[in-house]
Scaffold this motif. Structure first.
Motif, mmCIF file in Angstrom:
data_model
loop_
_atom_site.group_PDB
_atom_site.id
_atom_site.type_symbol
_atom_site.label_atom_id
_atom_site.label_comp_id
_atom_site.label_asym_id
_atom_site.label_seq_id
_atom_site.Cartn_x
_atom_site.Cartn_y
_atom_site.Cartn_z
ATOM 1 N N UNK A 97 4.837 -1.019 33.372
ATOM 2 C CA UNK A 97 3.777 -1.356 34.322
ATOM 3 C C UNK A 97 3.310 -2.809 34.115
ATOM 4 N N UNK A 98 3.185 -3.196 32.854
ATOM 5 C CA UNK A 98 2.755 -4.564 32.551
ATOM 6 C C UNK A 98 3.790 -5.568 33.076
ATOM 7 N N UNK A 99 5.063 -5.273 32.817
ATOM 8 C CA UNK A 99 6.128 -6.175 33.264
ATOM 9 C C UNK A 99 6.195 -6.219 34.783
ATOM 10 N N UNK A 100 6.022 -5.065 35.387
ATOM 11 C CA UNK A 100 6.054 -4.977 36.847
ATOM 12 C C UNK A 100 4.936 -5.842 37.438
ATOM 13 N N UNK A 101 3.795 -5.851 36.750
ATOM 14 C CA UNK A 101 2.664 -6.660 37.210
ATOM 15 C C UNK A 101 3.017 -8.152 37.125
ATOM 16 N N UNK A 134 11.728 -15.904 35.155
ATOM 17 C CA UNK A 134 11.195 -14.774 34.384
ATOM 18 C C UNK A 134 12.337 -13.913 33.857
ATOM 19 N N UNK A 135 13.388 -14.602 33.453
ATOM 20 C CA UNK A 135 14.607 -13.897 33.073
ATOM 21 C C UNK A 135 14.368 -12.865 31.963
ATOM 22 N N UNK A 136 13.569 -13.257 30.981
ATOM 23 C CA UNK A 136 13.323 -12.338 29.859
ATOM 24 C C UNK A 136 12.684 -11.034 30.324
ATOM 25 N N UNK A 137 11.676 -11.166 31.177
ATOM 26 C CA UNK A 137 11.024 -9.953 31.668
ATOM 27 C C UNK A 137 11.990 -9.075 32.454
ATOM 28 N N UNK A 138 12.868 -9.745 33.211
ATOM 29 C CA UNK A 138 13.842 -8.984 34.001
ATOM 30 C C UNK A 138 14.761 -8.190 33.065
#
Ligand code: ZN
Length: 232
Positions: A18-22, A149-153
């Protein structure tokens, strides 16, 4: 893995997702605008499609009425040729005239409707390329955003895989209830109990339930919010 450990693990995974999606939907202004533009155009296109299909709805009936009137006219005309010498010609002509008028009467609403349909189609066709362009503009900006935002992906991909594994490992009879908690309880399916109070809904638990929690034989759910409980 015990069911509770699995559920806690799933909870952590869902929270991180959820945090990453945000983060991944917190668009900078230019991307947010491109997103809003594309969505607004999509709404217009959907509406135009719905309007067109509602407009087209009575057409088959009007066409059938026209075809029927035409068929009668054609057969009346054929009959007139055959019976020229037998029945009063004037009377037969009058009948044919009536049938011809019926054909015109049936043709009018069909023609009117076809004009409206053509106009609606033109409206839709004018919107579609605009939508394609807006989508392409969003996609190219979005690709840049995602590359930044490659890392988050990457982490999102790992978390989604983990969520899948946990889901596969879960007891089948638990799944419907867990799904319900995820969708109806702000995604919180487990709750910590401190001083006899459910951390999910802040309700004071009954004494026997707290005693049970100290030595649980299986999963114990809050009687108020249905979340699975564990002691702090
Ligand atoms: Zn509760």
């Amino acid at each position: 893995m015990s069911s509770l450990v699995l559920l806690k693990d799933l909870q952590t995974t869902l929270d991180l997702l959820r945090t990453i999606e945000r983060d991944l939907t917190a668009f900078p202004p230019d991307l947010a605008k491109a997103d809003a533009d594309a969505k607004a155009l999509q709404t217009q296109v959907d509406k135009a499609r719905a309007t067109l299909s509602a407009t087209e709805k009575p057409r088959p009936q009007l066409q059938a009425a026209y075809d029927e009137a035409k068929k009668i006219e054609v057969s009346t005309r054929a009959h007139l040729k055959e019976s020229q010498h037998q029945m009063p010609y004037a009377m037969a002509l009058k009948e044919l005239g009536e049938k011809e008028r019926a054909v015109s009467a049936a043709a009018k609403p069909l023609k009117d409707l076809d004009a409206v349909i053509a106009a609606r189609k033109a409206e839709l066709e004018a919107l579609e390329p605009k939508l394609d362009a807006a989508k392409a503009a969003f996609d190219s900006l979005h690709a840049i955003f995602l590359s930044e935002h490659e890392n988050q992906v990457i982490v999102r991909g790992q978390l989604e895989a983990k969520r899948g594994e946990l889901w596969t490992a879960m007891d089948a009879d638990l799944k419907p209830r867990v799904e319900r908690l995820v969708s109806q309880r702000q995604g919180k399916l487990v709750a910590e109990v401190a001083q006899g109070i459910c951390g999910g809904c802040h309700t004071k638990l009954r004494g026997p339930l707290v005693t049970q929690l100290r030595n649980p034989a299986g999963l114990i759910a809050c009687e108020t919010c249905q979340r699975y409980l564990y002691l702090a």
